[in-house]
Each structure stands twice: as C-alpha cells, then as structure tokens.
Design a protein around this motif. Structure first.
Motif, PDB file in Angstrom:
ATOM      1  N   GLY A  93      10.535 -77.524  37.907  1.00  0.00           N
ATOM      2  CA  GLY A  93       9.456 -76.581  38.211  1.00  0.00           C
ATOM      3  C   GLY A  93       8.212 -77.351  38.624  1.00  0.00           C
ATOM      4  O   GLY A  93       8.246 -78.586  38.702  1.00  0.00           O
ATOM      5  N   PRO A  94       7.106 -76.611  38.853  1.00  0.00           N
ATOM      6  CA  PRO A  94       5.867 -77.272  39.305  1.00  0.00           C
ATOM      7  C   PRO A  94       5.352 -78.318  38.305  1.00  0.00           C
ATOM      8  O   PRO A  94       4.888 -79.380  38.704  1.00  0.00           O
ATOM      9  N   LEU A  95       5.478 -78.011  36.992  1.00  0.00           N
ATOM     10  CA  LEU A  95       4.935 -78.928  35.986  1.00  0.00           C
ATOM     11  C   LEU A  95       5.657 -80.286  36.041  1.00  0.00           C
ATOM     12  O   LEU A  95       5.013 -81.343  36.052  1.00  0.00           O
ATOM     13  N   THR A  96       6.992 -80.248  36.058  1.00  0.00           N
ATOM     14  CA  THR A  96       7.736 -81.521  36.074  1.00  0.00           C
ATOM     15  C   THR A  96       7.515 -82.267  37.400  1.00  0.00           C
ATOM     16  O   THR A  96       7.518 -83.498  37.423  1.00  0.00           O
ATOM     17  N   ALA A  97       7.304 -81.519  38.481  1.00  0.00           N
ATOM     18  CA  ALA A  97       7.002 -82.169  39.768  1.00  0.00           C
ATOM     19  C   ALA A  97       5.685 -82.939  39.670  1.00  0.00           C
ATOM     20  O   ALA A  97       5.567 -84.080  40.141  1.00  0.00           O
ATOM     21  N   VAL A  98       4.698 -82.310  39.013  1.00  0.00           N
ATOM     22  CA  VAL A  98       3.395 -82.971  38.830  1.00  0.00           C
ATOM     23  C   VAL A  98       3.568 -84.205  37.943  1.00  0.00           C
ATOM     24  O   VAL A  98       3.001 -85.273  38.220  1.00  0.00           O
ATOM     25  N   ILE A  99       4.388 -84.084  36.875  1.00  0.00           N
ATOM     26  CA  ILE A  99       4.601 -85.236  35.975  1.00  0.00           C
ATOM     27  C   ILE A  99       5.234 -86.402  36.742  1.00  0.00           C
ATOM     28  O   ILE A  99       4.836 -87.563  36.571  1.00  0.00           O
ATOM     29  N   VAL A 100       6.204 -86.105  37.608  1.00  0.00           N
ATOM     30  CA  VAL A 100       6.842 -87.162  38.410  1.00  0.00           C
ATOM     31  C   VAL A 100       5.777 -87.884  39.242  1.00  0.00           C
ATOM     32  O   VAL A 100       5.684 -89.118  39.230  1.00  0.00           O
ATOM     33  N   ALA A 101       4.960 -87.089  39.953  1.00  0.00           N
ATOM     34  CA  ALA A 101       3.962 -87.682  40.853  1.00  0.00           C
ATOM     35  C   ALA A 101       2.918 -88.479  40.067  1.00  0.00           C
ATOM     36  O   ALA A 101       2.597 -89.630  40.419  1.00  0.00           O
ATOM     37  N   VAL A 102       2.402 -87.873  38.992  1.00  0.00           N
ATOM     38  CA  VAL A 102       1.352 -88.549  38.212  1.00  0.00           C
ATOM     39  C   VAL A 102       1.896 -89.832  37.568  1.00  0.00           C
ATOM     40  O   VAL A 102       1.239 -90.877  37.575  1.00  0.00           O
ATOM     41  N   SER A 103       3.127 -89.761  37.037  1.00  0.00           N
ATOM     42  CA  SER A 103       3.720 -90.954  36.423  1.00  0.00           C
ATOM     43  C   SER A 103       3.866 -92.074  37.449  1.00  0.00           C
ATOM     44  O   SER A 103       3.554 -93.242  37.159  1.00  0.00           O
ATOM     45  N   ALA A 104       4.364 -91.711  38.620  1.00  0.00           N
ATOM     46  CA  ALA A 104       4.562 -92.727  39.663  1.00  0.00           C
ATOM     47  C   ALA A 104       3.235 -93.395  40.006  1.00  0.00           C
ATOM     48  O   ALA A 104       3.152 -94.626  40.125  1.00  0.00           O
ATOM     49  N   ILE A 105       2.177 -92.593  40.131  1.00  0.00           N
ATOM     50  CA  ILE A 105       0.865 -93.144  40.509  1.00  0.00           C
ATOM     51  C   ILE A 105       0.302 -94.009  39.384  1.00  0.00           C
ATOM     52  O   ILE A 105      -0.142 -95.147  39.617  1.00  0.00           O
ATOM     53  N   ILE A 106       0.346 -93.493  38.159  1.00  0.00           N
ATOM     54  CA  ILE A 106      -0.233 -94.244  37.026  1.00  0.00           C
ATOM     55  C   ILE A 106       0.482 -95.585  36.851  1.00  0.00           C
ATOM     56  O   ILE A 106      -0.140 -96.643  36.702  1.00  0.00           O
ATOM     57  N   LEU A 107       1.829 -95.559  36.884  1.00  0.00           N
ATOM     58  CA  LEU A 107       2.567 -96.810  36.645  1.00  0.00           C
ATOM     59  C   LEU A 107       2.481 -97.776  37.822  1.00  0.00           C
ATOM     60  O   LEU A 107       2.679 -98.983  37.661  1.00  0.00           O
ATOM     61  N   SER A 108       2.181 -97.242  38.997  1.00  0.00           N
ATOM     62  CA  SER A 108       2.046 -98.121  40.165  1.00  0.00           C
ATOM     63  C   SER A 108       0.703 -98.843  40.197  1.00  0.00           C
ATOM     64  O   SER A 108       0.597 -99.951  40.698  1.00  0.00           O
ATOM     65  N   PHE A 109      -0.320 -98.180  39.668  1.00  0.00           N
ATOM     66  CA  PHE A 109      -1.668 -98.720  39.870  1.00  0.00           C
ATOM     67  C   PHE A 109      -2.430 -99.052  38.588  1.00  0.00           C
ATOM     68  O   PHE A 109      -3.597 -99.407  38.639  1.00  0.00           O
ATOM     69  N   THR A 110      -1.775 -98.925  37.437  1.00  0.00           N
ATOM     70  CA  THR A 110      -2.427 -99.343  36.184  1.00  0.00           C
ATOM     71  C   THR A 110      -1.452-100.202  35.383  1.00  0.00           C
ATOM     72  O   THR A 110      -0.289-100.316  35.737  1.00  0.00           O
TER      73      THR A 110
END
Lengths: 171, 178
Positions: free
Chosen positions: A133-150
C-alpha cells in the motif's frame, strides 16, 4: 531438499559474491525460482531476521537455511557463510600486497558493479512483495534514501519501520 | 602492558565485538582496529591494512574473511577458526530465534503490521545497497553502464543466471583496465 545440496547451493551463492547481501540474487534464483523451496516472503523475512541481531549481514543465510530445512538447514546456512572466509588464508600467505595490482583491482571493481546489477534484479520482486500500500511504498523510498545518504545503523531503521507499521495498524 | 594473545583471550575479543556491534561489516572492522591495534597491541597497522584489502577480494562475507585473516596473523590457523566461530555462532543462533519468533507471530495482525514495515525497510535497504555499490565507481559512466547496466539487463530482461554474468564481468574487467 537434501541438506548437503542446500549447503552446496548456499555455498555457491557465498562463493560468487563479495559482500553479505550480494549473495541474495543467487539464493533467490536457486531456492525461490528453480527449486521452489523458499518463497519471496520467506526470503524477505530471512533478511529481516538476519539484520535484526548483531553480527555480519551474511547471516540471513542461516535464516534461509532454517526456512528450507529447519535446524539442519540453519547449520548448512551457517557453514556456507563461514566456509569462504578461510579462502583468505592462502591469499594472505601468497598474495600479500599483489592484490593491489591494477588489473586485479579492475576485475574486482567490475564484479562489484555487476553484483549491483544482479542485486537490483533481485530487489525488484522483493520490493513488489513488500509494497502492500502507500505506507509501505513510502517506507521503501524513505529507507533507501536514509541508508544511502546517512550513516544510520540499519537496525534502528528496521525498528522505526516496525513501529510505523504497528502505529498505522492501531490508528 | 596489554596481555599476551592466547586462544581464550582472542576468542573472547572476537566473541565480544562480533556479537555486540550492529550494522554489519564496516562498523565491526572499525571496532576490531581499535581493539586489536590500539588496545591489545596484537596487530600492526600494516597487517590490518593487508587483511582489510584482501578481505575485499575474498568471496563471501568480507568481515568474516577479515576476522579469519587477522586472527591467523595473531595465533595461526587455530586462532583463525576460533575467531570465525566466535563471531558467527551466537549471532547465527539469534538469527534462528528471530526467524522462529517472526514465523510464530506471523498470524497476529499487529506483528504482521510490524513485519510489513520492516520488510518494506529491507527492500529500501537493498536499493540503497545497490546505490552504495555503484556510487564509488561513478567516475567512469561507461564502465557503470556496461557492467552494472549489462548485468541488470541480462538478468532482468533475458533471465541469464548470476554465475555467467559474474564470470564475464571478472574477465572483461581484468582485460579492460581502468
């Protein structure tokens, strides 16, 4: 599946990868696609279980082995994780600093890039399975960004994602 | 003066660091540098650097190869085996317990919601791993396109299995020097 065959398949995956999760495409190809003894959901859970605790990332294979054949499978997974580590001993003895030669470095860097391509292929079906759903899609995107740049420890992110999922269910 | 390396002490150090550091290989190797060089004095900076470099080109989990190498430098083959077992066995037991726990509670709606969140985070983590593997090599867009793009297309579009892709990349990378 025979536990020795399982060990050999997992060993094939670890022997042809150069970091913990890079073995995942081979594992998926063998156990999910060809032998059908593991599902994408179980593979996803195995990665979560492997990342929840301390220690090397490659330990998700212990969980994979457990899913396929219980405790003997987990031991097969553990052996497959440990075995390649000892290949470094002859390397230490014979190769030493020759590993830094430009051609060897160039070959390794090419293998790392192709591993990334393989990992992307393996990630897409797992992401499809995880996005419900939309929530898990957001979690995928946010996780990818956070782990890529922090430098945030992924264990905290897993914990946060679990909390978000839980709160969303309660609300 | 730091204590002399014995099998028991070495195993204890690897057990402690290997099973208390979260975040995978890099944080663990940083912790080992501090412990083995600075605190215990069992290893030289040079030995550490060689083990670190060779661990990168050893198949499998880098940090385990690194542990095998540095423990071998300190106490030979027995030390190497003890170190790898000390680093992996307790964490592996925990991984099995987490797996059992996740499966046992899978039918519970709240646990399912929590696992759903972590499964999504894992998918995100995998995409970030792809990025982190590619990023250091973006200085050569051509090589990234050929090796990364080629491997993705070969497996995603044409269903080529991973081993030939890796083998071809290794040979081509050796011949096509950066």
């Amino acid at each position: 599946m025979n536990v020795f065959i399982l060990y050999l398949l997992l060993l094939k995956a670890t022997m042809t990868s150069f970091s913990g999760l890079a073995s995942l495409p081979m594992v998926r190809d063998d156990l999910v696609v060809h032998h059908r003894v593991l599902t994408d959901r179980q593979l996803n859970t195995a990665v979560v279980a492997g990342r929840t605790g301390p220690g090397p990332n490659g330990l998700y294979l212990v969980s994979v082995g457990y899913f396929v054949d219980g405790l003997p499978g987990a031991i097969a997974g553990l052996m497959a994780v440990m075995t390649p580590a000892f290949l470094i001993l002859p390397l230490m003895y014979w190769l030493g600093r020759r590993a830094e030669t430009p051609r060897v470095k160039s070959a390794i860097r090419a293998v790392i890039l192709s591993s990334a391509g393989l990992l992307l292929t393996a990630s897409l079906p797992l992401a499809r399975d995880a996005i419900t759903g939309p929530l898990t899609a957001v979690i995928v995107a946010v996780s990818a960004i956070i782990l890529s740049f922090t430098k945030l420890d992924s264990a905290w992110l897993m914990l946060g994602a679990a909390a978000v999922g839980l709160v969303a269910k309660l609300v | 003066m730091p204590p002399k390396a014995t099998l028991a002490r070495l195993t204890a150090v690897f057990f402690r660091i290997g099973n208390t550091i979260f975040g995978g290989g890099d944080p663990m190797m940083a912790a080992f540098q501090r412990e083995l060089i600075d605190r215990q004095g069992w290893l030289t900076q040079e030995d550490y650097a060689v083990a670190y470099a060779l661990a990168r080109i050893t198949p499998g989990t880098n940090v385990l190869a690194f542990c095998a190498a540095v423990a071998w430098r300190i106490l030979g083959v027995l030390g190497s085996v003890a170190a790898v077992i000390a680093v992996t066995l307790p964490s592996a037991a925990l991984a099995v317990l987490f797996t059992v726990g996740y499966e046992a509670w899978r039918k519970n709606a709240l646990v399912t919601a929590a696992i759903g969140g972590t499964a999504a985070a894992v998918a995100g983590m995998m995409f970030s791993t792809v990025w982190l593997l590619v990023r250091p090599q973006l200085t050569s867009i051509l090589r990234v396109s050929v090796f990364f793009g080629g491997a993705f297309l070969a497996t995603w579009k044409f269903g080529v299995t991973p081993i030939p892709v890796i083998a071809i990349a290794a040979v081509a990378g050796f011949l096509w020097k950066e």
